[in-house]
Scaffold this motif. Structure first.
Motif, PDB file in Angstrom:
ATOM      1  N   LYS A  42       0.810  -1.290  -0.085  1.00 22.53           N
ATOM      2  CA  LYS A  42      -0.018  -0.104  -0.078  1.00 22.53           C
ATOM      3  C   LYS A  42       0.861   1.265  -0.047  1.00 22.53           C
ATOM      4  CE  LYS A  42      -3.987  -2.040   2.385  1.00 22.53           C
ATOM      5  NZ  LYS A  42      -4.758  -2.082   3.684  1.00 22.53           N
ATOM      6  N   GLN A  43       2.227   1.043   0.391  1.00 21.36           N
ATOM      7  CA  GLN A  43       2.822   2.359   0.619  1.00 21.36           C
ATOM      8  C   GLN A  43       4.476   2.469  -0.125  1.00 21.36           C
ATOM      9  OE1 GLN A  43       3.090   3.853   4.662  1.00 21.36           O
ATOM     10  NE2 GLN A  43       0.805   3.661   4.816  1.00 21.36           N
ATOM     11  N   TYR A  44       5.003   3.335  -0.403  1.00 17.99           N
ATOM     12  CA  TYR A  44       6.340   3.518  -0.678  1.00 17.99           C
ATOM     13  C   TYR A  44       6.869   4.044   0.554  1.00 17.99           C
ATOM     14  CZ  TYR A  44      10.608   5.186  -2.565  1.00 17.99           C
ATOM     15  OH  TYR A  44      12.068   5.491  -2.866  1.00 17.99           O
ATOM     16  N   SER A  45       7.252   3.151   1.489  1.00 18.67           N
ATOM     17  CA  SER A  45       7.372   4.048   2.833  1.00 18.67           C
ATOM     18  C   SER A  45       8.384   2.931   3.861  1.00 18.67           C
ATOM     19  CB  SER A  45       6.207   4.052   3.517  1.00 18.67           C
ATOM     20  OG  SER A  45       5.716   2.998   3.823  1.00 18.67           O
ATOM     21  N   CYS A  46       8.651   3.483   5.073  1.00 19.72           N
ATOM     22  CA  CYS A  46       9.180   2.887   6.045  1.00 19.72           C
ATOM     23  C   CYS A  46      10.654   2.082   5.713  1.00 19.72           C
ATOM     24  CB  CYS A  46       8.250   1.688   6.467  1.00 19.72           C
ATOM     25  SG  CYS A  46       8.278   0.802   8.177  1.00 19.72           S
ATOM     26  N   ASN A  47      10.907   0.823   6.575  1.00 19.11           N
ATOM     27  CA  ASN A  47      12.177   0.367   6.458  1.00 19.11           C
ATOM     28  C   ASN A  47      12.367  -0.094   5.064  1.00 19.11           C
ATOM     29  OD1 ASN A  47      12.937   0.775   9.221  1.00 19.11           O
ATOM     30  ND2 ASN A  47      11.620  -0.807   9.658  1.00 19.11           N
ATOM     31  N   PRO A  48      11.386  -0.691   4.308  1.00 18.43           N
ATOM     32  CA  PRO A  48      11.956  -1.111   2.801  1.00 18.43           C
ATOM     33  C   PRO A  48      12.126   0.065   1.883  1.00 18.43           C
ATOM     34  CG  PRO A  48       9.967  -2.453   3.681  1.00 18.43           C
ATOM     35  CD  PRO A  48      10.195  -1.160   4.607  1.00 18.43           C
TER      36      PRO A  48
END
Length: 399
Positions: A42-48
């Protein structure tokens, strides 16, 4: 078509998909292919995201592809990010042939991990509330306590590496996830941004891009979800107990409020009565930018406060339902009421008073904050992504 027929068709589709996946997985691995996924695509985000950006900049020899829920593909397309639609035929071939998987949440159990794939699980927060096998009772829809724990255990068997932000989390992750492979105690890659971009020029640029005023303080309200309040599996209710009318009346001349709901919360709030004061940024692709522009955080039991602490800015904990949340829903790993790095309040009036107190103290954090920071943020230095990549992709860790 009857419900039974739909369920039967879905089961047959999954079995067929799984069979094809296993066949493709028998082919040689694409040794430089890395598949990324954040919050179920759902997102382009966080640790990844942090690991992706580090690899993109420092290791161009790798092919980097995002796994994306088709409903959220626009944010990837506007950035020209390489992606595959989750569960599409192309996604199947990429996932089955990839040498690396990098994700921050669980994969569907019916997707078998190929023998040649290295699975890096980054997770998505320092735990306050109990996780997985540490949970006494599960109140989530579509599962039982026994099934939830069993399925989580099956998933964690697939993880080859697990990133931890600190020693406290490592101990909990080992036990709660029953994880006995390689723990990378590096700090969270996603928090590199908070150390490397924390300057006024970056903050002002972000505010302008978001259409926010530069002459007012920013309050970020980022609560978590409640396990027992839901519409259906994966779609949770949230009642906005914070009185925005009262906050606007008392604070509107100096402050604006940004709402950031958890990615599992399904609500769409009508903020038109609070135009110019309250903004819904729940769909903003990465909360790290909201952290950076905010002068103070209001949250509850969400792990966001562990990350926000990296900025050494004040926090308020709006915990109107703490008794039921602590004693019925989850339970806490430590005495939250004693050790929280900011005041705990149960009313909007209490929130407003705490903001007034923070303003009076020139937005300084309390001495108790330093003890919290040394326990949970001591590894954060802007280089966690480098340490994670060196461990998984190069087999060596630098500190």
């Amino acid at each position: 078509m009857s419900l039974f027929s739909k369920i039967t068709d879905l089961s047959l589709t999954k079995r067929a998909y799984k069979a094809v996946f296993k066949i493709v997985a028998m082919l040689p691995a694409k040794k430089k292919l890395v598949m990324f996924e954040s919050y179920l695509g759902k997102q382009y985000s966080c640790n990844p995201r942090a690991l992706y950006e580090y690899l993109q900049e420092n290791h161009p020899e790798y092919q980097l592809v995002w796994s994306v829920d088709p409903r959220y593909k626009e944010q990837f397309e506007k950035r020209n990010l390489p992606y595959a639609k989750r569960f599409s035929v192309r996604w199947l071939f990429l996932m089955a042939s990839a040498r690396y998987w990098v994700t921050n949440s669980r994969m569907p159990l019916w997707i078998p991990k190929p023998a040649h794939t290295i699975y890096l699980q980054t997770w998505h927060g320092t735990p306050l509330k109990r996780l997985a096998s540490d949970m006494k009772e599960v109140h989530m829809p579509g599962t039982t306590t026994e099934d939830y724990k069993r399925n989580f255990y099956k998933e964690s068997r697939n993880w080859d590496y697990l990133i931890s932000p600190n020693a406290y989390s490592s101990e909990i992750f080992h036990r709660a996830f029953q994880f006995d492979k390689m723990m990378i105690e590096s700090g969270y890659p996603r928090n590199d941004f908070l150390h490397n971009s924390n300057d006024q020029e970056s903050i002002d640029r972000l505010k302008k891009d978001m259409g926010l005023p530069l002459n007012k303080k920013v309050i970020l309200y980022a609560p978590t979800w409640r396990d027992d309040q839901f519409y259906e599996k994966g779609r949770y209710k949230f009642d906005l107990d914070l009185d925005l009318n009262e906050m606007k009346e008392k604070l509107g001349d100096k402050y604006i409020v940004i709402l950031r709901m958890h990615y599992l919360v399904a609500e769409n709030f009508d903020l038109s009565p609070y135009e110019g004061f309250a903004y819904d940024f729940s769909k903003h692709e990465d909360i790290r930018e909201l952290y950076l522009i905010s002068d103070l955080l209001i949250t509850d039991y969400s792990s966001v406060f562990f990350d926000y602490a990296n900025l050494k800015r004040p926090m308020i904990f709006y915990v109107y339902d703490i008794d039921s949340y602590r004693d019925k829903l989850r339970g806490f790993y430590f005495d939250f009421e004693e050790k929280a790095p900011g005041p705990l309040v149960k009313t909007t009036e209490g929130v407003i008073k705490s903001i007034s107190d923070i303003e009076h103290n020139d937005f300084q954090v309390s001495p108790a904050f330093d003890r919290f920071y040394q326990r949970f943020c001591y590894l954060e230095d802007g280089k966690a992504s480098e340490r994670g990549v060196n461990e998984v992709f190069s087999g060596r860790t630098r500190r």
